[in-house]
Design a protein around this motif. Structure first.
Motif, PDB file in Angstrom:
ATOM      1  N   GLU A  50       0.846  -1.192   0.000  1.00 40.92           N
ATOM      2  CA  GLU A  50       0.000   0.000   0.000  1.00 40.92           C
ATOM      3  C   GLU A  50       0.875   1.233   0.000  1.00 40.92           C
ATOM      4  O   GLU A  50       0.617   2.217  -0.695  1.00 40.92           O
ATOM      5  CB  GLU A  50      -0.888  -0.040   1.248  1.00 40.92           C
ATOM      6  N   THR A  53       2.870   1.791  -3.465  1.00 39.35           N
ATOM      7  CA  THR A  53       2.131   2.055  -4.692  1.00 39.35           C
ATOM      8  C   THR A  53       1.450   3.400  -4.650  1.00 39.35           C
ATOM      9  O   THR A  53       0.594   3.700  -5.474  1.00 39.35           O
ATOM     10  CB  THR A  53       1.040   1.005  -4.917  1.00 39.35           C
ATOM     11  N   MET A  54       1.855   4.237  -3.700  1.00 39.13           N
ATOM     12  CA  MET A  54       1.105   5.469  -3.527  1.00 39.13           C
ATOM     13  C   MET A  54       1.192   6.391  -4.723  1.00 39.13           C
ATOM     14  O   MET A  54       0.204   6.934  -5.178  1.00 39.13           O
ATOM     15  CB  MET A  54       1.630   6.192  -2.296  1.00 39.13           C
ATOM     16  N   ARG A  56       2.237   5.817  -7.863  1.00 36.08           N
ATOM     17  CA  ARG A  56       2.130   5.364  -9.234  1.00 36.08           C
ATOM     18  C   ARG A  56       0.691   4.995  -9.595  1.00 36.08           C
ATOM     19  O   ARG A  56      -0.087   4.635  -8.712  1.00 36.08           O
ATOM     20  CB  ARG A  56       3.045   4.175  -9.437  1.00 36.08           C
ATOM     21  N   PRO A  57       0.339   4.995 -10.861  1.00 37.90           N
ATOM     22  CA  PRO A  57      -1.013   4.595 -11.266  1.00 37.90           C
ATOM     23  C   PRO A  57      -1.217   3.104 -11.015  1.00 37.90           C
ATOM     24  O   PRO A  57      -0.267   2.358 -10.825  1.00 37.90           O
ATOM     25  CB  PRO A  57      -1.062   4.899 -12.766  1.00 37.90           C
ATOM     26  N   ARG A  58      -2.476   2.670 -11.026  1.00 41.02           N
ATOM     27  CA  ARG A  58      -2.777   1.289 -10.650  1.00 41.02           C
ATOM     28  C   ARG A  58      -2.426   0.320 -11.774  1.00 41.02           C
ATOM     29  O   ARG A  58      -2.089   0.705 -12.885  1.00 41.02           O
ATOM     30  CB  ARG A  58      -4.248   1.156 -10.271  1.00 41.02           C
ATOM     31  N   PHE A  59      -2.503  -0.983 -11.476  1.00 34.55           N
ATOM     32  CA  PHE A  59      -2.026  -1.983 -12.430  1.00 34.55           C
ATOM     33  C   PHE A  59      -3.158  -2.528 -13.269  1.00 34.55           C
ATOM     34  O   PHE A  59      -4.242  -2.768 -12.792  1.00 34.55           O
ATOM     35  CB  PHE A  59      -1.375  -3.148 -11.689  1.00 34.55           C
ATOM     36  N   LEU A 150      -2.763  -6.303  -3.960  1.00 29.96           N
ATOM     37  CA  LEU A 150      -2.959  -5.776  -5.300  1.00 29.96           C
ATOM     38  C   LEU A 150      -4.050  -6.541  -6.030  1.00 29.96           C
ATOM     39  O   LEU A 150      -4.270  -6.322  -7.210  1.00 29.96           O
ATOM     40  CB  LEU A 150      -1.643  -5.865  -6.083  1.00 29.96           C
ATOM     41  N   GLY A 151      -4.703  -7.467  -5.338  1.00 34.26           N
ATOM     42  CA  GLY A 151      -5.838  -8.149  -5.945  1.00 34.26           C
ATOM     43  C   GLY A 151      -5.515  -9.494  -6.566  1.00 34.26           C
ATOM     44  O   GLY A 151      -6.282 -10.007  -7.365  1.00 34.26           O
TER      45      GLY A 151
END
Lengths: 174, 135
Positions: A50, A53-54, A56-59, A150-151
């Motif tokens: 968490e 990844t603050m 940067r854009p999501r994957f 991240l899912g």
């Protein structure tokens, strides 16, 4: 978020954590100790992913997330990237680190007892390998926690057939 | 200038972990439930939209009368949702980014279980101060 911690402190903390869980809390129950250590790693991985990844854009897909783990996440943790990434394009990834920082200062002592040549060598080697593998549950948990956040639900195992290189095998669940 | 604004944080399992009325208008009894209802209804739209883009800040995804819903999605699929009537996009984006930082600090607390309600009064005070500053 830019403070630093001395590396020997981290090494000592990890050594002590494994030692207290294996010898103190769950003595004689290595599977339970391994599960607890992996669970600690899971929560740490969750929090770290968490945090890193603050900006940067999501994957967009699984491969992007794994590449993030190999590059940015690994450099934040170990100041280097994963050296080799292999995949079978069907949900299994192998992340190979040629000099895993947390194992770099551990030596496998080839046994002291030389009574019968071949067998104890293998037996002792597997005992040493088992002791060594306890130290790998924490990084496996970190990778699993980061990917779950991240899912991507997955199972992570480690392989130390040739030290100091260490491979982490990530299997994505369906 | 009185603004109505309602803010909730929803975890990846669609459980709200924090909610607050941060507008400066006086709170009416029926309005509070209505705001929460609108925000929850917008969750489906967020779900679809989140997979189409890799940006974090999605603005104006839904409208209700003259209130607008804006959403900020983190990499871990935690959604920060704001229901408001103003049109201050830059301010809202900065508000979301600052709350995201606060949320990460809450997450780093080893005694906080990810997915549980955020009960810290410190967090609450900070969020309200940010809302007054940016909205």
């Amino acid at each position: 978020m830019g403070r630093e911690v001395s590396e020997s402190c981290i090494d000592s903390l990890l050594t002590e954590m494994v030692s207290s869980y294996c010898n103190h809390f769950y003595a004689n129950k290595p599977e339970l100790a391994a599960r607890r250590i992996e669970a600690i790693g899971y929560q740490v991985g969750h929090q770290l992913s968490e945090r890193y990844t603050m900006e940067r854009p999501r994957f967009s897909d699984h491969l992007e997330a794994i590449k993030f783990i190999c590059k940015d996440f690994w450099s934040e943790l170990f100041k280097k990237q994963i050296d080799n990434l292999k995949t079978n394009h069907r949900g299994t990834f192998v992340l190979q680190d040629n000099r895993f920082r947390w194992l770099a200062r551990m030596s496998l002592d080839p046994t002291a007892d030389d009574a019968v040549p071949q067998d104890p060598a293998d037996f002792a080697e597997s005992k040493a390998a088992q002791a060594m593998s306890m130290y790998l549950y924490f990084p496996c948990g970190i990778i699993r926690g980061a990917l779950s956040n991240l899912g991507i639900p997955c199972a992570v195992s480690a392989d130390i057939s040739n030290l100091p290189a260490c491979s982490f095998v990530v299997r994505i669940k369906a | 200038m009185a603004t109505t604004a309602s803010f909730i944080i929803v975890s990846r399992n669609d459980i709200p972990i924090y909610e607050a009325e941060v507008g400066s208008a006086t709170k009416r009894e029926d309005a509070a439930q209505l705001h929460q209802f609108v925000l929850h209804a917008a969750l489906d739209i967020v779900q679809d939209l989140a997979w189409t883009t890799s940006a974090m800040f999605l603005k104006n995804i839904d409208r209700f009368n003259d209130l607008v819903v804006s959403v900020y999605v983190t990499a871990g699929h935690t959604r920060l949702m704001l229901l408001h009537d103003s049109r201050n996009d830059d301010g809202i984006k900065s508000f979301f980014q600052e709350v995201h930082e606060l949320y990460i600090k809450v997450l780093l607390n080893p005694l906080y279980l990810p997915g549980a309600r955020i009960a810290s009064s410190h967090f609450d005070t900070k969020v309200r101060a940010l809302a007054r500053k940016y909205l």
